[in-house]
Design an enzyme around this catalytic site. Structure first.
Site, PDB file in Angstrom:
ATOM      1  N   ARG A 122       0.853  -1.137   0.070  1.00  0.00           N
ATOM      2  CA  ARG A 122       0.229  -0.087   0.122  1.00  0.00           C
ATOM      3  C   ARG A 122       0.665   1.185   0.003  1.00  0.00           C
ATOM      4  O   ARG A 122       2.203   1.169   0.383  1.00  0.00           O
ATOM      5  CB  ARG A 122      -0.909   0.096   1.152  1.00  0.00           C
ATOM      6  CG  ARG A 122      -2.083  -0.943   1.331  1.00  0.00           C
ATOM      7  CD  ARG A 122      -2.885  -0.680   2.305  1.00  0.00           C
ATOM      8  NE  ARG A 122      -3.758   0.618   2.434  1.00  0.00           N
ATOM      9  CZ  ARG A 122      -3.595   1.312   3.614  1.00  0.00           C
ATOM     10  NH1 ARG A 122      -2.828   1.046   4.425  1.00  0.00           N
ATOM     11  NH2 ARG A 122      -4.266   2.483   3.639  1.00  0.00           N
ATOM     12  N   LYS A 187       3.425  -7.694  12.038  1.00  0.00           N
ATOM     13  CA  LYS A 187       2.850  -7.790  10.778  1.00  0.00           C
ATOM     14  C   LYS A 187       2.967  -9.051  10.182  1.00  0.00           C
ATOM     15  O   LYS A 187       3.922  -9.675   9.679  1.00  0.00           O
ATOM     16  CB  LYS A 187       2.934  -6.814   9.647  1.00  0.00           C
ATOM     17  CG  LYS A 187       2.294  -6.926   8.374  1.00  0.00           C
ATOM     18  CD  LYS A 187       2.081  -5.463   7.671  1.00  0.00           C
ATOM     19  CE  LYS A 187       1.608  -5.507   6.324  1.00  0.00           C
ATOM     20  NZ  LYS A 187       1.188  -4.247   5.729  1.00  0.00           N
ATOM     21  N   ARG A 323      -0.610   3.857  12.987  1.00  0.00           N
ATOM     22  CA  ARG A 323       0.335   3.289  13.725  1.00  0.00           C
ATOM     23  C   ARG A 323      -0.095   3.531  15.388  1.00  0.00           C
ATOM     24  O   ARG A 323      -0.558   4.848  15.637  1.00  0.00           O
ATOM     25  CB  ARG A 323       1.699   3.299  13.776  1.00  0.00           C
ATOM     26  CG  ARG A 323       2.287   4.666  13.698  1.00  0.00           C
ATOM     27  CD  ARG A 323       3.852   4.595  13.406  1.00  0.00           C
ATOM     28  NE  ARG A 323       4.412   6.060  13.424  1.00  0.00           N
ATOM     29  CZ  ARG A 323       4.880   6.293  14.668  1.00  0.00           C
ATOM     30  NH1 ARG A 323       4.757   5.869  15.602  1.00  0.00           N
ATOM     31  NH2 ARG A 323       5.229   7.551  14.632  1.00  0.00           N
TER      32      ARG A 323
HETATM   33  C1  BTN Z   1       0.469  -4.007   2.242  1.00  0.00           C
HETATM   34  O1  BTN Z   1       0.321  -4.481   3.384  1.00  0.00           O
HETATM   35  O2  BTN Z   1       1.316  -3.126   2.152  1.00  0.00           O
HETATM   36  C2  BTN Z   1      -0.243  -4.764   1.089  1.00  0.00           C
HETATM   37  C3  BTN Z   1       0.882  -5.871   0.570  1.00  0.00           C
HETATM   38  C4  BTN Z   1       0.259  -6.821  -0.491  1.00  0.00           C
HETATM   39  C5  BTN Z   1       1.261  -7.666  -1.165  1.00  0.00           C
HETATM   40  C6  BTN Z   1       0.564  -8.520  -2.034  1.00  0.00           C
HETATM   41  S1  BTN Z   1       1.716  -9.980  -2.426  1.00  0.00           S
HETATM   42  C7  BTN Z   1       0.846 -10.373  -3.757  1.00  0.00           C
HETATM   43  C8  BTN Z   1       0.137  -9.007  -4.367  1.00  0.00           C
HETATM   44  N1  BTN Z   1       1.015  -8.743  -5.388  1.00  0.00           N
HETATM   45  C9  BTN Z   1       1.627  -7.471  -5.221  1.00  0.00           C
HETATM   46  O3  BTN Z   1       2.479  -6.849  -5.920  1.00  0.00           O
HETATM   47  N2  BTN Z   1       0.979  -6.950  -4.041  1.00  0.00           N
HETATM   48  C10 BTN Z   1       0.240  -8.036  -3.410  1.00  0.00           C
END
Ligand code: BTN
Length: 326
Positions: A122, A187, A323
């Site tokens: 994100r 996390k 946070r």
């Molecule tokens: C976050 O917490 O910031 C979101 C992370 C999301 C990661 C997943 S891995 C599969 C999919 N492909 C990506 O490029 N991102 C999501």
């Protein structure tokens, strides 16, 4: 099956195999084996090389397999899954599925990969995605409600992820708005939602899940927040990634259907039960400011409610991160 995948399948028992023996099975020269293994190592796959013994992976490995994932999906949900596409290496499963969505791929199309070279998190962050260390999974879901009706979808995806992990015996999990799955303060999983379509019309949603399973220390050095993985949480008995993928899809698809019909209302109790920030002092980072206050749950659109010194404010998930305040 592509040669590199065949090589990894042969090495997946974790034992040493000589270049000659690998070449014999695959019908290629020892030199060809060496070249392919070199390319895999250059792509980040850890392969031990020992004179007189040959090549091995650091530990036995169950590669991601389409049929094993499909077999692990609850029969009633299986019919809603269009197909599962498995890649050894991809830029991002979300990017791949986004382009498939634009080309008209149906709802229920799934992409998983052993590693991502440009995994996204994100707020424009990278998602550290080393080989076979996590589950990288994206699901395409088509909604008629329009992008504007999708507030809360990330919360529902978080709940479904937590439920899938619980069904596999992982305990002590909670949710941090909008969509992190945490164990304590650490996390375990993150969710990235991409939307293709218009505010009022039909749209395609790509739900991307990253779940840490056995994160190597070297790769973990690049993670910029407290984290954990399933090996740590289960004492090295993390469930198989194929089983986990099947379980996740079995929880996600019905949850999405329910969300389409009744929005967040059926999920409110679950959210309240697992909301880790409710009642806590928090700090919100917005693009141009940071705000402190006390979290006090969510509204029926999934926005976070915060009591600040100047009254109660609500925040939609887009560009906000949360946070606990120090
Ligand atoms: C976050 O917490 O910031 C979101 C992370 C999301 C990661 C997943 S891995 C599969 C999919 N492909 C990506 O490029 N991102 C999501």
């Amino acid at each position: 099956m592509p040669l590199r995948r065949q090589l990894l399948t042969l090495l997946s028992d974790g034992d040493y195999h000589s270049g000659e023996a690998l070449g014999d099975v695959l019908g290629v020269s020892r030199m060809a084996v060496w070249k392919h293994l070199k390319a895999l190592r250059a792509a980040g796959v850890r392969i031990n090389v020992q004179r007189g013994k040959g090549y091995s992976l650091p530990a036995p490995l169950e590669l991601l397999q389409r049929d094993a994932i499909l077999a692990a999906i609850t029969p009633g949900v299986r019919v809603a899954i269009n197909d599962v596409h498995v890649y050894l290496d991809i830029d991002s499963t979300n990017n791949w599925l986004r382009s498939r969505a634009l080309a008209g791929a149906p709802s229920g199309t799934v992409c998983v990969a052993e590693q991502q070279s440009a995994g996204r998190g994100r707020r424009g962050r990278d998602w550290v995605s080393p080989f076979a260390a996590s589950l990288y999974l994206s699901l395409l879901w088509r909604s008629n409600g329009g992008a504007a009706a999708l507030g809360g979808l990330s919360l529902v995806s978080g709940i479904a992820t937590l439920r899938a992990l619980q069904a596999l015996g992982v305990e002590g999990l909670g949710l941090k708005w909008p969509n992190d799955v945490l164990a304590g303060q650490d996390k375990l999983a993150g969710i990235l939602i991409d939307v293709v379509g218009e505010a009022g019309g039909p749209c395609a949603v790509i739900i991307g899940l990253g779940i840490n399973i056995n994160m190597p220390a070297a790769a973990a050095a690049a993670i910029d927040q407290p984290w954990t993985d399933l090996d740590r949480l289960t004492g090295d008995t993390a469930p198989s990634r194929n089983l986990l993928a099947g379980r996740l899809l079995s929880e996600l698809m019905p949850a999405l259907k329910k969300f389409d019909q009744a929005a967040l209302q059926p999920f409110m109790d679950d959210w309240q039960q697992y909301d880790l920030v409710d009642g806590q002092r928090i700090e919100l980072s917005l693009p141009n400011e940071s705000i402190r206050g006390t979290a006090c749950g969510i509204d029926d659109g999934g926005a976070l409610l915060v009591d600040t010194g100047e009254g109660r404010r609500r925040f939609a998930s887009g560009e906000v991160s949360v946070r606990l305040a120090s």
